[in-house]
Design a protein around this motif. Structure first.
Motif, PDB file in Angstrom:
ATOM      1  N   MET A   1       0.824  -1.197   0.000  1.00  0.00           N
ATOM      2  CA  MET A   1       0.000   0.000   0.000  1.00  0.00           C
ATOM      3  C   MET A   1       0.864   1.254   0.000  1.00  0.00           C
ATOM      4  N   LEU A   2       1.859   1.309   0.894  1.00  0.00           N
ATOM      5  CA  LEU A   2       2.704   2.480   0.979  1.00  0.00           C
ATOM      6  C   LEU A   2       3.572   2.635  -0.263  1.00  0.00           C
ATOM      7  N   SER A   3       4.010   1.514  -0.845  1.00  0.00           N
ATOM      8  CA  SER A   3       4.849   1.603  -2.035  1.00  0.00           C
ATOM      9  C   SER A   3       4.081   2.194  -3.210  1.00  0.00           C
ATOM     10  N   LEU A   4       2.754   2.016  -3.213  1.00  0.00           N
ATOM     11  CA  LEU A   4       1.936   2.579  -4.283  1.00  0.00           C
ATOM     12  C   LEU A   4       1.580   4.035  -4.038  1.00  0.00           C
ATOM     13  N   ASP A   7       3.418   9.193  -0.768  1.00  0.00           N
ATOM     14  CA  ASP A   7       3.222  10.561  -0.302  1.00  0.00           C
ATOM     15  C   ASP A   7       1.751  10.878  -0.077  1.00  0.00           C
ATOM     16  N   ASP A   8       1.001   9.864   0.287  1.00  0.00           N
ATOM     17  CA  ASP A   8      -0.419  10.040   0.561  1.00  0.00           C
ATOM     18  C   ASP A   8      -0.624  10.077   2.073  1.00  0.00           C
ATOM     19  N   ALA A   9      -1.003  11.240   2.602  1.00  0.00           N
ATOM     20  CA  ALA A   9      -1.097  11.396   4.053  1.00  0.00           C
ATOM     21  C   ALA A   9      -2.092  10.431   4.703  1.00  0.00           C
ATOM     22  N   PRO A  10      -3.293  10.226   4.146  1.00  0.00           N
ATOM     23  CA  PRO A  10      -4.207   9.267   4.780  1.00  0.00           C
ATOM     24  C   PRO A  10      -3.628   7.855   4.857  1.00  0.00           C
ATOM     25  N   THR A  11      -2.895   7.442   3.823  1.00  0.00           N
ATOM     26  CA  THR A  11      -2.269   6.119   3.843  1.00  0.00           C
ATOM     27  C   THR A  11      -1.196   6.047   4.918  1.00  0.00           C
ATOM     28  N   LEU A  12      -0.366   7.072   4.992  1.00  0.00           N
ATOM     29  CA  LEU A  12       0.684   7.116   6.012  1.00  0.00           C
ATOM     30  C   LEU A  12       0.088   7.131   7.414  1.00  0.00           C
ATOM     31  N   LEU A  32       4.133   9.759  10.846  1.00  0.00           N
ATOM     32  CA  LEU A  32       3.333  10.892  11.296  1.00  0.00           C
ATOM     33  C   LEU A  32       4.022  12.224  11.000  1.00  0.00           C
ATOM     34  N   THR A  33       5.333  12.246  11.109  1.00  0.00           N
ATOM     35  CA  THR A  33       6.075  13.462  10.740  1.00  0.00           C
ATOM     36  C   THR A  33       5.883  13.765   9.260  1.00  0.00           C
ATOM     37  N   ARG A  34       5.891  12.729   8.444  1.00  0.00           N
ATOM     38  CA  ARG A  34       5.654  12.925   7.012  1.00  0.00           C
ATOM     39  C   ARG A  34       4.220  13.391   6.761  1.00  0.00           C
ATOM     40  N   CYS A  35       3.276  12.898   7.525  1.00  0.00           N
ATOM     41  CA  CYS A  35       1.898  13.377   7.413  1.00  0.00           C
ATOM     42  C   CYS A  35       1.828  14.888   7.642  1.00  0.00           C
TER      43      CYS A  35
END
Length: 207
Positions: A1-4, A7-12, A32-35
């Protein structure tokens, strides 16, 4: 999921909540920092950043995150943020500044256990009354939040024996979906105290 969707905040965010629930707080901190970088300082990010820092033992950072979260939320979420800020302060010997904002009339919603611990900490509930009510709690989920909070409160007062007994009583219970308080109690416990227990799988939105 993350590999696809790297940079998607809801996924992170969904990934981070699962990382907290499986005691991987450092991975949760990264996500969370990336979010925040992608999506700003939303309270749900800040709240779980605080919990992740708490579990890693970085109590100052936990307090900073919860202090940033608190002004952004209503009473129901505010009392939860106050709980983790206050516990971090008690653990570190810092001043629990958010506790000064506690009001008996706060509309805590379903966060009744967090409210009860803050009422204890603010001096509105006597310790014997609190412990008696906690002991009568049928819900293991609620008990975890009550007893863990009280264990940190008692340790702050120097009563390590009672604090340890309460923390062990949290880890010994298992009739509930996992909560952040249970995770914190588990994380604080020496291996000898938990060798007969295993963290239980719970929902993505533990509280």
């Amino acid at each position: 999921m993350l590999s696809l969707r790297p940079d998607d905040a809801p996924t992170l965010y969904r990934l981070a909540t699962r990382e907290i629930n499986t005691l991987q707080p450092r991975l949760a901190l990264d996500h969370l920092t990336r979010c925040r970088e992608l999506d700003g300082d939303k309270p749900e990010y800040l709240y779980r950043l605080g919990i992740s820092h708490y579990i890693t033992g970085d109590y100052s950072a936990a307090m900073d995150a919860e202090a940033a979260c608190y002004p952004l939320v209503d009473d129901e979420m505010g009392v939860a943020s106050m709980y983790w800020h206050t516990l971090a302060a008690w653990r570190s010997g810092a001043e629990p500044g958010l506790l000064n904002a506690f009001r008996p009339e706060m509309k805590c919603g379903h966060h009744t256990a967090y409210y009860a611990v803050m009422s204890l900490g603010a001096g509105h509930t006597a310790l014997p009354d609190f412990l008696a009510a906690a002991g009568e709690t049928d819900s293991d989920l609620e008990y975890a939040m009550l007893a863990y909070g009280a264990s940190v409160f008692l340790a702050r007062r120097g009563d390590r024996r009672s604090a340890d007994e309460l923390r062990r009583s949290v880890v010994a219970r298992d009739g509930f979906w996992i909560s952040y308080a249970y995770l914190a109690a588990w994380n604080d416990s020496p291996p000898s105290a938990i060798r007969q227990a295993r963290p239980r799988r719970g929902p993505s939105q533990a509280r």
